[in-house]
Enzyme design. Structure first.
Site, mmCIF file in Angstrom:
data_model
loop_
_atom_site.group_PDB
_atom_site.id
_atom_site.type_symbol
_atom_site.label_atom_id
_atom_site.label_comp_id
_atom_site.label_asym_id
_atom_site.label_seq_id
_atom_site.Cartn_x
_atom_site.Cartn_y
_atom_site.Cartn_z
ATOM 1 N N LYS A 110 4.706 10.226 9.302
ATOM 2 C CA LYS A 110 5.459 11.438 9.679
ATOM 3 C C LYS A 110 4.902 12.708 9.038
ATOM 4 O O LYS A 110 5.163 13.814 9.518
ATOM 5 C CB LYS A 110 6.947 11.273 9.369
ATOM 6 N N GLY A 143 -1.456 8.787 2.919
ATOM 7 C CA GLY A 143 -1.452 8.476 1.486
ATOM 8 C C GLY A 143 -0.079 8.419 0.845
ATOM 9 O O GLY A 143 0.061 7.994 -0.301
ATOM 10 N N GLY A 164 12.446 8.201 -18.107
ATOM 11 C CA GLY A 164 11.600 7.169 -17.498
ATOM 12 C C GLY A 164 10.171 7.698 -17.412
ATOM 13 O O GLY A 164 9.845 8.755 -17.967
ATOM 14 N N GLY A 180 14.909 8.521 -11.175
ATOM 15 C CA GLY A 180 14.463 7.365 -10.402
ATOM 16 C C GLY A 180 14.245 7.686 -8.941
ATOM 17 O O GLY A 180 14.291 8.852 -8.526
ATOM 18 N N ASP A 233 7.785 0.237 -1.889
ATOM 19 C CA ASP A 233 8.984 0.790 -2.535
ATOM 20 C C ASP A 233 10.251 0.532 -1.741
ATOM 21 O O ASP A 233 11.352 0.610 -2.281
ATOM 22 C CB ASP A 233 8.840 2.319 -2.689
ATOM 23 N N LEU A 291 5.880 0.808 -7.783
ATOM 24 C CA LEU A 291 4.539 1.132 -8.266
ATOM 25 C C LEU A 291 3.552 1.021 -7.115
ATOM 26 O O LEU A 291 3.675 0.125 -6.262
ATOM 27 C CB LEU A 291 4.126 0.150 -9.374
ATOM 28 N N HIS A 302 0.407 0.035 -7.089
ATOM 29 C CA HIS A 302 -0.401 -1.189 -7.032
ATOM 30 C C HIS A 302 0.420 -2.394 -6.588
ATOM 31 O O HIS A 302 -0.117 -3.336 -6.018
ATOM 32 C CB HIS A 302 -1.131 -1.458 -8.356
ATOM 33 N N HIS A 335 -18.859 -3.660 -29.502
ATOM 34 C CA HIS A 335 -18.536 -2.817 -30.656
ATOM 35 C C HIS A 335 -19.328 -1.530 -30.572
ATOM 36 O O HIS A 335 -20.505 -1.574 -30.247
ATOM 37 C CB HIS A 335 -18.883 -3.533 -31.954
HETATM 38 C C1 LIG Z 1 5.566 11.866 -9.591
HETATM 39 C C2 LIG Z 1 5.247 10.417 -9.312
HETATM 40 C C3 LIG Z 1 4.243 9.805 -10.026
HETATM 41 C C4 LIG Z 1 3.920 8.489 -9.766
HETATM 42 N N1 LIG Z 1 2.918 7.927 -10.494
HETATM 43 C C5 LIG Z 1 2.588 6.644 -10.265
HETATM 44 C C6 LIG Z 1 1.519 6.042 -10.974
HETATM 45 O O1 LIG Z 1 0.855 6.681 -11.801
HETATM 46 N N2 LIG Z 1 1.227 4.750 -10.707
HETATM 47 C C7 LIG Z 1 1.929 4.024 -9.800
HETATM 48 O O2 LIG Z 1 1.626 2.846 -9.607
HETATM 49 N N3 LIG Z 1 2.954 4.565 -9.108
HETATM 50 C C8 LIG Z 1 3.291 5.851 -9.316
HETATM 51 N N4 LIG Z 1 4.300 6.424 -8.593
HETATM 52 C C9 LIG Z 1 5.011 5.580 -7.616
HETATM 53 C C10 LIG Z 1 4.208 5.450 -6.332
HETATM 54 O O3 LIG Z 1 3.944 6.722 -5.805
HETATM 55 C C11 LIG Z 1 4.949 4.600 -5.317
HETATM 56 O O4 LIG Z 1 5.300 3.368 -5.915
HETATM 57 C C12 LIG Z 1 4.098 4.324 -4.094
HETATM 58 O O5 LIG Z 1 3.726 5.516 -3.465
HETATM 59 C C13 LIG Z 1 4.845 3.425 -3.096
HETATM 60 O O6 LIG Z 1 4.046 3.202 -1.993
HETATM 61 P P1 LIG Z 1 4.664 2.900 -0.546
HETATM 62 O O7 LIG Z 1 3.483 2.715 0.336
HETATM 63 O O8 LIG Z 1 5.665 1.827 -0.633
HETATM 64 O O9 LIG Z 1 5.461 4.213 -0.134
HETATM 65 P P2 LIG Z 1 5.105 5.756 -0.101
HETATM 66 O O10 LIG Z 1 3.904 6.076 -0.885
HETATM 67 O O11 LIG Z 1 6.353 6.466 -0.415
HETATM 68 O O12 LIG Z 1 4.702 6.013 1.414
HETATM 69 C C14 LIG Z 1 5.616 5.937 2.451
HETATM 70 C C15 LIG Z 1 5.112 6.734 3.623
HETATM 71 O O13 LIG Z 1 5.903 6.459 4.759
HETATM 72 C C16 LIG Z 1 6.106 7.659 5.489
HETATM 73 N N5 LIG Z 1 7.308 7.478 6.306
HETATM 74 C C17 LIG Z 1 8.580 7.238 5.897
HETATM 75 N N6 LIG Z 1 9.401 7.045 6.951
HETATM 76 C C18 LIG Z 1 8.631 7.168 8.062
HETATM 77 C C19 LIG Z 1 8.895 7.051 9.442
HETATM 78 N N7 LIG Z 1 10.103 6.736 9.903
HETATM 79 N N8 LIG Z 1 7.869 7.253 10.296
HETATM 80 C C20 LIG Z 1 6.621 7.551 9.835
HETATM 81 N N9 LIG Z 1 6.317 7.644 8.548
HETATM 82 C C21 LIG Z 1 7.301 7.444 7.655
HETATM 83 C C22 LIG Z 1 6.240 8.698 4.405
HETATM 84 O O14 LIG Z 1 5.982 9.993 4.914
HETATM 85 C C23 LIG Z 1 5.167 8.238 3.412
HETATM 86 O O15 LIG Z 1 3.922 8.818 3.698
HETATM 87 C C24 LIG Z 1 4.630 7.751 -8.797
HETATM 88 C C25 LIG Z 1 5.642 8.371 -8.057
HETATM 89 C C26 LIG Z 1 5.942 9.693 -8.312
HETATM 90 C C27 LIG Z 1 7.023 10.360 -7.496
#
Ligand SMILES: Cc1cc2nc3c(=O)[nH]c(=O)nc-3n(C[C@H](O)[C@H](O)[C@H](O)COP(=O)(O)OP(=O)(O)OC[C@H]3O[C@@H](n4cnc5c(N)ncnc54)[C@H](O)[C@@H]3O)c2cc1C
Length: 465
Positions: A33, A38, A181, A271, A312, A319, A321, A444
């Site tokens: 969207k 990313g 956190g 959170g 997530d 996270l 990874h 080392h």
């Molecule tokens: C400030 C911050 C720092 C972070 N730092 C770290 C870190 O250092 N290391 C780490 O491991 N994690 C970190 N995280 C957590 C990490 O960003 C998330 O765990 C990760 O992005 C989850 O990946 P995901 O693919 O599940 O979801 P997301 O990355 O949230 O991606 C979901 C995607 O789905 C899209 N989307 C949602 N609904 C729809 C729809 N109906 N149609 C089309 N597209 C849609 C969204 O636009 C988004 O692009 C951080 C988070 C934040 C906020």
């Protein structure tokens, strides 16, 4: 348009999933969207926060540490727009990298909100137009959104979430962070280094709940030494605008007299919550739990045939990874390849300075499970490289099963802990004992020698302490 797989969301979960599916020979479409790929991680999460953490750390060091190393620069001056540009360049490189990988793997992408509109059907709506896509399987990878506090409205200017805290156009004199956190501590550190007075209010009686107690206590002391102030066992009951500034009402967590704390910016970092808006889950009949997370089985399948979910938006640590591994395992299982995620070996890192990194069980976790443990610790103060770098703060702590010596957990607070934890993740994946690590040759002088020494310490024979 018919696909083998449609992935909704292009965050780390979604894009890893799509690329692995394409590698396995599937015809794949991704629906996103936002304008860039990313997800949270690349656009408003991991990548921009790490860019600011890195730049602000160097700024801080230039002000304090360089002089001690014999580097005379004078007082560094902050060019905040320049620092933001540096951060944006890191984001840009990453999101463009995902677009390149999609093209390379012949993954088709659709910009718009994806909604599940029937068995194997996804409708993509953008600027009032709707396209219909069909697939044998759908993976929901829609990630998470900021958790909000009732009565405290985020405007992303003065009361900000992490998203707003990554784009502030000036350094707030006083920053109040709600939540101790990972995100609160990382972004609090960024702004403290750039000149803010930072107060962190945390409901619980400790920072970073869930991480090893002893290591967190040391980490807490180090952050305090740097100038961060903590109000533990406290809650923010409200934030009001008073004379052009903000005033937070802070109360003890279990009730009692309130206190006002002034701030120029308040960061709400309590959170994240799963994001499923507009997906049409109810109509599709997909089950969620009481925390709004999509319920999946061990193959990441929901209760509706052909619909899967990862990252997530399902249970587990939020996270990047973890989401990535789930994306890969999900399509591998679909393709009959043996994919899996080892949830016992997911590292967790706080990218402050020093860093905190951990994997596996904390000492308390292990004891709570009735496992008798042997613990080995080693302070960086006694590590040769740490002394040479002037990075003496922190320690490595290893938790091993007393009966078998198998490594159960590792906890590091110290410079470059994020890099050092990788060795311990591999060790745990391979079922290594503390003795295995202790007998592995470590170059080392390196900081990971402290890991080896902690492993030696499990058997009471560390060399340098
Ligand atoms: C400030 C911050 C720092 C972070 N730092 C770290 C870190 O250092 N290391 C780490 O491991 N994690 C970190 N995280 C957590 C990490 O960003 C998330 O765990 C990760 O992005 C989850 O990946 P995901 O693919 O599940 O979801 P997301 O990355 O949230 O991606 C979901 C995607 O789905 C899209 N989307 C949602 N609904 C729809 C729809 N109906 N149609 C089309 N597209 C849609 C969204 O636009 C988004 O692009 C951080 C988070 C934040 C906020």
């Amino acid at each position: 348009m018919h696909y083998d797989l449609i992935v909704i969301g292009s965050g780390p979960g979604g894009y890893f999933c799509a690329i692995r599916a394409a590698q396995l020979g599937m015809k794949v479409a991704v629906v996103e969207k936002e304008r860039t790929f990313g997800g949270t991680c690349l656009n408003i999460g991991c990548i921009p926060s790490k860019a600011l953490l890195h730049a602000s750390e160097l700024y801080d060091q230039a002000g304090h540490l360089f002089d001690r190393m014999g580097i005379k620069l004078g007082k560094p001056r902050l060019d905040l727009p320049g620092m933001m540009k540096f951060k944006d360049a890191g984001v840009d490189g990453n999101v463009k990298g995902v677009a390149f990988l999609f093209r390379k793997n012949k993954i088709e992408s659709f910009e718009g909100i994806g909604r599940i509109a029937g068995n194997g059907v996804v409708e993509v709506t953008s600027a009032g137009k709707t396209e219909r896509l069909e697939a044998n399987a759908i993976v929901i990878a829609t990630g998470s959104d900021v958790a909000r506090l009732p009565g405290i409205e985020i405007d992303e200017r003065r009361i900000v979430s992490s998203t707003g805290a990554l784009v502030l156009d000036r350094v707030p004199e006083r920053l109040l962070v709600i939540g101790a956190g990972v995100i609160g501590l990382e972004l609090g550190s960024v702004w403290r280094r750039l000149g803010s007075e930072v107060v962190v209010v945390e409901f619980l009686d400790r920072i970073l709940p869930g991480m090893d107690n002893e290591v967190c206590r040391q980490f807490h002391r180090l952050l305090e030494k740097q100038g961060m102030t903590f109000r533990l066992s406290s809650k923010v009951a409200g934030v009001a605008a008073v004379d052009g500034a903000l005033q937070a009402t802070v109360a003890p967590a279990n009730g009692g007299a309130t206190q006002a704390i002034g701030a120029d910016v308040v960061l709400v970092a309590v959170g994240r919550v799963p994001y499923t808006e507009g997906l049409g889950l109810k109509a599709a009949g997909v089950n969620k739990d009481n925390k709004g997370r999509i319920v999946v089985d061990a193959r990441f399948a929901t209760n509706v045939s052909g619909i899967y979910a990862i990252g997530d938006v399902i249970a587990g640590p939020m996270l990047a990874h973890k989401a990535e591994e789930e994306g890969i395992a999900c399509v591998e299982r679909m393709a009959g390849v043996p994919g899996h995620v080892n949830y016992a070996c997911i590292p967790n890192v706080v990218y402050t300075h020093p860093e905190l990194a951990s994997v596996g069980l904390s000492e308390e976790d292990a004891r709570e499970r009735g496992i008798e443990v042997r613990v080995g610790t080693f302070p960086f103060q006694a590590n040769g490289r740490a002394k040479a770098l002037g990075e003496r703060e922190g320690q490595v702590k290893l938790v091993a099963d007393a009966a078998t010596d198998r490594l159960l957990g590792a906890h590091i607070v110290g410079a470059r802990a994020s890099d050092m934890i990788a060795e311990l993740v591999v060790a745990m994946e391979l079922g290594a004992s503390a003795e295995d690590i202790a007998r592995s040759v470590h170059a080392h002088p390196t900081l990971p020698e402290a890991v080896k020494e902690a492993a030696l310490g499990v058997a009471g024979r560390a060399i340098h302490i």
